[in-house]
Design a protein around this motif. Sequence first.
Motif, short mmCIF file in Angstrom:
data_model
loop_
_atom_site.label_atom_id
_atom_site.label_comp_id
_atom_site.label_asym_id
_atom_site.label_seq_id
_atom_site.Cartn_x
_atom_site.Cartn_y
_atom_site.Cartn_z
N GLY A 160 0.78 -1.29 -0.09
CA GLY A 160 0.00 -0.11 -0.01
C GLY A 160 0.74 1.16 0.00
N GLN A 243 -1.65 -1.38 6.98
CA GLN A 243 -2.80 -0.75 6.78
C GLN A 243 -2.51 0.62 6.09
N SER A 244 -3.02 0.59 4.78
CA SER A 244 -2.96 1.84 4.00
C SER A 244 -4.10 2.95 4.18
#
Length: 244
Positions: A160, A243-244
């Motif tokens: 990400g 977690q993007s």
Amino acid sequence: MALPRPPAAVVFDMDGLLFDTEALYREAAMTVAASRGHDLPEALFLSLVGRPWTANRAALLDHFGAGFAIDAFQADWIRQFDTIVDGRLALKPGVLRLLDTLDALRLPRAIATSSHHSDVRRNLAAHGLAGRFDAVVAHGDYARGKPAPDPFLHAAARLGVAPEHCLALEDSHNGVRSAAAAGMAVVMVPDLLAPTAEMHGLCTLVAPDLEQVCDLLLAASAAPVGRTSGTLPPPARLGGTVQS
């Protein structure tokens, strides 16, 4: 010698960069070639480093001739490598310190390799590293192998993080070409292949080992804000995922 800015993620090659396997692949290939009455020149083997099997298959047939039993050679090569790698799979210097540094800096990381997922799992498990990477991109995950940019582009997408904010670590010429084509900053850490003028042109830096890469990352993370403007902050890492 310094990085132009701290990266938001790091993408590793595997063979010859994390693990000292390229010399074992060379030993296995030359042993099998000799057992079949053939000489495998050093220069030919080195031209195979960092490339997918489809390209290497064509190169070997071009050298040995269309009648060469290439599929049997490949199978014997893999078996010979699997035999000698057991008990001889060594980490390259600086791997553990670098991974610890990435943990401290909260930087996500991935592997982008031409090897199969089964090889990655075996190598990581042998040294207790299975949980140290956020993503693995291996053979079968992309349409075009190195030197095309696909492996590194897929790794960036899995993390990400935009490719231009990733730092790629490579030991092979084709790997450097792949990472540079993906738009990443590249540090070459030579293994069997010495850096050429082309490599110096494509790389941000050439480092002697991963210990030096570790020092470069620590120095970049401590750089004044004015030197690092435009750098993306590292994505948050929760439970081993990005977690993007």
